[in-house]
Design a protein around this motif. Structure first.
Motif, PDB file in Angstrom:
ATOM      1  N   UNK A 199       0.848  -1.205   0.000  1.00  0.00           N
ATOM      2  CA  UNK A 199       0.000   0.000   0.000  1.00  0.00           C
ATOM      3  C   UNK A 199       0.880   1.250   0.000  1.00  0.00           C
ATOM      4  N   UNK A 200       1.971   1.197   0.773  1.00  0.00           N
ATOM      5  CA  UNK A 200       2.877   2.343   0.860  1.00  0.00           C
ATOM      6  C   UNK A 200       3.644   2.535  -0.441  1.00  0.00           C
ATOM      7  N   UNK A 201       4.171   1.440  -0.994  1.00  0.00           N
ATOM      8  CA  UNK A 201       4.895   1.470  -2.280  1.00  0.00           C
ATOM      9  C   UNK A 201       4.002   2.081  -3.371  1.00  0.00           C
ATOM     10  N   UNK A 202       2.752   1.673  -3.364  1.00  0.00           N
ATOM     11  CA  UNK A 202       1.796   2.150  -4.375  1.00  0.00           C
ATOM     12  C   UNK A 202       1.616   3.659  -4.277  1.00  0.00           C
ATOM     13  N   UNK A 203       1.441   4.150  -3.047  1.00  0.00           N
ATOM     14  CA  UNK A 203       1.203   5.582  -2.854  1.00  0.00           C
ATOM     15  C   UNK A 203       2.430   6.406  -3.239  1.00  0.00           C
ATOM     16  N   UNK A 204       3.615   5.865  -2.965  1.00  0.00           N
ATOM     17  CA  UNK A 204       4.837   6.568  -3.343  1.00  0.00           C
ATOM     18  C   UNK A 204       5.061   6.530  -4.849  1.00  0.00           C
ATOM     19  N   UNK A 205       4.891   5.358  -5.439  1.00  0.00           N
ATOM     20  CA  UNK A 205       5.143   5.195  -6.870  1.00  0.00           C
ATOM     21  C   UNK A 205       4.177   6.058  -7.695  1.00  0.00           C
ATOM     22  N   UNK A 206       2.944   6.174  -7.213  1.00  0.00           N
ATOM     23  CA  UNK A 206       1.961   7.002  -7.931  1.00  0.00           C
ATOM     24  C   UNK A 206       2.474   8.437  -8.051  1.00  0.00           C
ATOM     25  N   UNK A 207       3.124   8.918  -7.006  1.00  0.00           N
ATOM     26  CA  UNK A 207       3.651  10.286  -7.044  1.00  0.00           C
ATOM     27  C   UNK A 207       4.861  10.383  -7.977  1.00  0.00           C
ATOM     28  N   UNK A 208       5.692   9.326  -7.983  1.00  0.00           N
ATOM     29  CA  UNK A 208       6.861   9.324  -8.878  1.00  0.00           C
ATOM     30  C   UNK A 208       6.456   9.311 -10.349  1.00  0.00           C
ATOM     31  N   UNK A 209       5.374   8.574 -10.654  1.00  0.00           N
ATOM     32  CA  UNK A 209       5.028   8.342 -12.062  1.00  0.00           C
ATOM     33  C   UNK A 209       3.978   9.301 -12.595  1.00  0.00           C
ATOM     34  N   UNK A 210       3.460  10.155 -11.718  1.00  0.00           N
ATOM     35  CA  UNK A 210       2.413  11.093 -12.144  1.00  0.00           C
ATOM     36  C   UNK A 210       2.809  11.930 -13.345  1.00  0.00           C
ATOM     37  N   UNK A 211       4.025  12.431 -13.319  1.00  0.00           N
ATOM     38  CA  UNK A 211       4.498  13.305 -14.421  1.00  0.00           C
ATOM     39  C   UNK A 211       4.532  12.579 -15.750  1.00  0.00           C
TER      40      UNK A 211
END
Ligand code: NAD
Ligand code: MG
Length: 285
Positions: A199-211
């Protein structure tokens, strides 16, 4: 209201990873019911753990929504062939990718094989997992702890990293977490810890890949009737499985699939970094 099965269930125990064709009652993966409406027309999906259970229901739903599907699984060839049969019956292509995701080279291989077959990846569903029930901390071996993290978490990182060069803007990554991610069952200590990490990895990765225009979300199922349960839980827990939810029964894999379709589809274009519960009424907050 549905008339899906309620506990008590017949006693049944299987060796890991379990075979869906030997379960009684048979899990409902939407084989006879899921109706598609072109929501994933001509998309390419890679789904891990898609021979059985939630992964099979997602594969069937994706195919009926118009996607071609690559299916990774450990070694349950009978179950995998059955999933492929349903994907092909929907008029879509299916690639079968058996092997152990705790091995780094296999994580890279499933991505390469998918791209070789279909040219790209639009939807990545990281859904394979291992768990085992233990009553004490001392029962958990160091090897089992590391293996659980390798299959549930490290493989997810490796597959995302390998897949990313083949995922264009508008693509979607969906990771299967669990209600255990924030309400840990102590008898599933290691597994629950990996689900919190997911769940934590997902929330972080979403921010990394948003751009890059790539969305990342996780799904947190409650108790779902799948081979994972009958191969890793004691008989008494299997007998009463899902009975402690407000709906008084386990969910069927087909009841989890629609959220994966939404998160994968272009209709989900502003949904990222979220964790969606499918819990039969037990809140995740
Ligand atoms: P399942 O047994 O049908 O699916 C899990 C799949 O993971 C297996 O079919 C197996 O092929 C694959 N797998 C296991 N170890 C592997 C390895 N080393 N290498 C490659 N593949 C491997 O069970 P399911 O319940 O549908 O599980 C799907 C996901 O749902 C898992 O992430 C699980 O944690 C999650 N989940 C399930 C429940 C539940 O109650 N069933 C609840 C919450 C979350
Ligand atoms: Mg299986």
């Amino acid at each position: 209201m549905s008339n899906y099965p309620k506990p008590p269930f017949k006693p049944q125990q299987q060796a890991v990873p379990g075979a869906q064709y030997r379960m009684d009652p048979q899990p409902d993966c939407g084989e006879k019911t899921y109706k598609g409406s072109g929501r994933l027309a001509n998309k390419i999906a890679l789904i891990t753990g898609a021979d059985s259970g939630i992964g099979r229901a997602v594969a069937i739903a994706f195919a009926r929504e118009g996607a071609d599907v690559a299916i990774s699984y450990l070694d349950e060839h009978e179950d995998a062939k059955e999933t492929a049969r349903w994907v092909e019956a929907a008029g879509r292509q299916c690639v079968l990718l058996p092997g152990d995701l705790s091995r780094q080279p296999h994580c890279a291989a499933i991505v390469n094989d998918t791209v070789e077959a279909f040219g790209r990846i639009d939807i990545l569903v990281n859904n394979a997992a291992f768990q085992m029930t233990h009553e004490t901390l001392e029962e958990i071996s160091d090897e089992e702890w590391v293996k659980t993290f390798d299959v549930n978490v490290t493989a997810m990182f490796r597959i995302c990293k390998a897949a990313l060069p083949h995922m264009a803007e508008g693509s979607s990554i969906i990771n299967t977490s669990s209600v255990n991610s924030d309400a840990p069952n102590p008898t599933l200590l290691c597994y629950a810890t990996t689900k919190g990490a997911i769940a934590n990895f997902t929330a972080g990765l979403a921010q990394l890949l948003g751009k890059r225009g790539i969305r990342v979300n996780s799904v947190a199922p409650g108790p779902i009737w799948t081979p994972l349960i009958v191969s890793t839980m004691p008989e008494e827990s299997v007998k009463n499985f899902g009975g402690n939810t407000p709906l008084g029964r386990p969910g069927q894999p087909v009841e989890v699939a629609p959220i994966y379709v939404l998160l994968a589809s272009d209709e989900g274009s502003y949904i990222s970094g979220e964790r969606y519960g499918v819990t039969g009424g037990k809140p995740i907050l």
